[in-house]
Design an enzyme around this catalytic site. Structure first.
Site, PDB file in Angstrom:
ATOM      1  N   SER A  68       0.820  -1.216   0.000  1.00  0.00           N
ATOM      2  CA  SER A  68       0.000   0.000   0.000  1.00  0.00           C
ATOM      3  C   SER A  68       0.843   1.250   0.000  1.00  0.00           C
ATOM      4  O   SER A  68       2.009   1.259   0.381  1.00  0.00           O
ATOM      5  CB  SER A  68      -0.923   0.008   1.209  1.00  0.00           C
ATOM      6  OG  SER A  68      -0.204   0.468   2.327  1.00  0.00           O
ATOM      7  N   LYS A  69       0.187   2.299  -0.442  1.00  0.00           N
ATOM      8  CA  LYS A  69       0.819   3.610  -0.485  1.00  0.00           C
ATOM      9  C   LYS A  69       1.237   4.013   0.931  1.00  0.00           C
ATOM     10  O   LYS A  69       2.255   4.648   1.143  1.00  0.00           O
ATOM     11  CB  LYS A  69      -0.208   4.594  -1.041  1.00  0.00           C
ATOM     12  CG  LYS A  69       0.363   5.911  -1.455  1.00  0.00           C
ATOM     13  CD  LYS A  69      -0.725   6.746  -2.079  1.00  0.00           C
ATOM     14  CE  LYS A  69      -0.288   8.160  -2.296  1.00  0.00           C
ATOM     15  NZ  LYS A  69      -1.396   8.997  -2.736  1.00  0.00           N
ATOM     16  N   ARG A  70       0.384   3.591   1.875  1.00  0.00           N
ATOM     17  CA  ARG A  70       0.627   3.957   3.263  1.00  0.00           C
ATOM     18  C   ARG A  70       1.975   3.430   3.764  1.00  0.00           C
ATOM     19  O   ARG A  70       2.671   4.072   4.537  1.00  0.00           O
ATOM     20  CB  ARG A  70      -0.497   3.395   4.131  1.00  0.00           C
ATOM     21  CG  ARG A  70      -0.585   3.989   5.495  1.00  0.00           C
ATOM     22  CD  ARG A  70      -1.991   3.884   6.018  1.00  0.00           C
ATOM     23  NE  ARG A  70      -2.423   2.497   5.995  1.00  0.00           N
ATOM     24  CZ  ARG A  70      -2.606   1.756   7.074  1.00  0.00           C
ATOM     25  NH1 ARG A  70      -2.406   2.289   8.256  1.00  0.00           N
ATOM     26  NH2 ARG A  70      -3.006   0.521   6.988  1.00  0.00           N
TER      27      ARG A  70
END
Ligand code: GLU
Length: 485
Positions: free
Chosen positions: A249-251
């Site tokens: 994920s981008k996170r």
């Protein structure tokens, strides 16, 4: 058989998730393997989420990745427009047709009313309230300009089924599905409607996308059937995971194609690596060019279990791509890293590349690997002591004193020739070659750890600089010895 047509339909979010790029790649490979067409469609109907420059990221990514679309917003001809926000009227027209044939209905419910809805197990579900409105009531509301949405009319009984080429038979009870909004109050379609209309009008034969759409696909099929359109073939893909629990994920900062480029990965290595995340070729080969991927890709190699993104593996593969480069090719991609390193402008970059090619996995390692070449500071002589190789400071000094005239007499200043000269000396002196090469490397670099051996580095430094450094080292070593006496 119809020509195979696949599409990539990204929403412009401002970055390209590795998972989306893999979907794009598979759709491209599938079409190309079959001699078909690959279409790019921009899904920008969620106006609230639009990000400036986000469409450019999509074009840039495709270009860097070597994925060429046959049709799309930037190409002439075809069955466009290929940008959903430019197709608003088309959706509305088809939504009205769907209303006429009973597959959809106007809904005028206010937010307040929707907020009061409760459903099974606390999950809110629309109660088909507006389906009961009479034609006259609907016309009156439309005439009065009441805001409305258009909802899909899902049967309350029965089961909707289809066969996915990866996940097999999928069956969802209609009662489990909701009357989703197809056209929003701003007149824009939702994904749930636009994907069906567009895939049909763009003659898409194979829909390849993430498995998050696996269970909504029966809803889409109900619309294909209501319109009397042919359903496409579905190929849903498993997610790419960071580990057993978490999706990439981008996170976590580990999902963006351009971030990997900035880290010094080559686009072709990334593409090669992600091709293998969920698909396996028949042979054991792991390094596959785009041409090979196009030739070998097939649905039978696809897996439905999630794959784990293994960055060390991608790093290794990147190193393999680097090893296959010529010095000139490497210099072309390494240049920005040479220019930010301490050696900027100091050496022949192609020679430097020769030194780095066998020793670099990702380009961002370069400055750390070469900065030592720009510095030559007085060292601690104990660096020359090597128990296992039986090298002492006095022996190193003697050897280096012998090497100086050899260097001075050497006219062919190449790695090869220098290696021969030093090996010949080691033989006459009856010492192991390492007892010559190690001190020489230390003497011309003043660094304990370096990529490359003595003669490779000497070639790079050039005759004059190598001799200058050797003389300085001799002075420092002599100095330390005389102090000890
Ligand atoms: N815009 C959708 C997404 O980015 C596309 C899904 C599809 O390929 O149908 O997830």
């Amino acid at each position: 058989m119809d020509e195979v047509r696949t599409r990539f339909a990204p929403s412009p979010t401002g970055f390209m998730h590795i998972g989306n790029l893999r979907t794009c790649l598979y759709a491209y490979l599938y079409a190309k393997k079959a001699g078909g067409k690959f279409i790019l469609r921009i899904e920008d109907t969620d106006q609230g989420r639009l990000v400036e420059g986000a469409v450019d990221v999509i074009y840039r990514t495709l270009e860097k990745a070597g994925i060429e679309h046959d049709e799309g917003p930037d190409k002439d001809g075809g069955v466009g427009p290929y940008v959903q926000s430019e197709r608003k009227n088309i959706y509305l027209e088809y939504a009205k047709q769907l209303i006429d044939i009973g597959g959809a209905y106007y809904c005028f419910c206010t937010k307040d009313r929707l907020d009061t809805l409760t459903g099974d197990g606390g999950i809110k579900k629309y109660d088909k309230h507006c389906l009961k409105l009479s034609k006259e009531e609907i016309d009156a509301k439309l005439q009065a300009g009441e805001p409305y949405v258009i909802r899909q009319n899902i049967p309350t009984e029965g089961v909707s089924e289809y066969d996915d080429l990866v996940y097999g038979h999928i069956a969802v009870p209609n009662a489990d599905m909701e009357d989703n909004i197809l056209i929003k109050s701003d007149g824009m379609p939702t994904y749930n409607f636009a994907n069906v209309v567009d895939d049909h009008l763009m003659n898409i034969t194979h829909v390849i996308r993430g498995m998050e759409y696996l269970s909504s696909t029966p809803k889409y099929n109900l619309m294909y059937d209501a319109f009397g359109w042919q359903r496409p073939t579905y190929i849903h893909l498993p997610p790419i995971m960071k580990d057993a629990q978490r999706k990439l994920s981008k996170r976590y900062g580990d999902a963006n194609f351009e971030d990997f480029l900035a880290k010094g990965y080559l686009p072709e290595a990334i593409v090669n690596y992600i091709a293998l995340l969920g698909w396996s070729p028949k042979g054991n080969e792991e390094k596959l060019s785009m041409a090979q991927l196009k030739e070998q890709f097939g649905v039978d190699g696809l897996s439905k279990s999630p794959s784990i993104f293994d960055e060390p593996k991608m790093r290794w593969l990147n190193g393999e791509y680097i090893k296959a480069m010529t010095p000139e090719e490497f210099t072309a991609v390494a240049l920005p890293y040479y220019e930010i390193s301490d050696i900027k402008g100091m050496f022949d970059y192609d020679k430097l590349s020769k030194l780095l090619i066998p020793r670099t996995e990702i380009l961002s390692e370069i400055p750390d690997k070469i900065n030592f070449l720009a510095h030559f500071d007085r060292f601690d002589v104990s660096m020359f002591e090597h128990k296992k190789m039986k090298i002492t400071v006095p022996l190193a000094l003697e050897i280096l004193q012998d090497v100086l005239p050899i260097f001075e007499a050497q006219s062919d200043w190449t790695d090869e020739a220098l290696k021969n000269a030093l090996s010949a000396y080691a033989e006459t002196r009856s010492v192991k070659s390492g007892q010559v090469f190690l001190p020489v490397r230390l003497a011309i670099t003043a660094a304990a750890v370096t990529p490359g051996g003595a003669t490779e580095i000497a070639e790079l430094l050039g005759k004059e600089e190598s001799i200058r450094r050797l003389k300085l080292s001799l002075d420092w070593l002599t100095d330390s010895q005389s102090k000890q006496l």
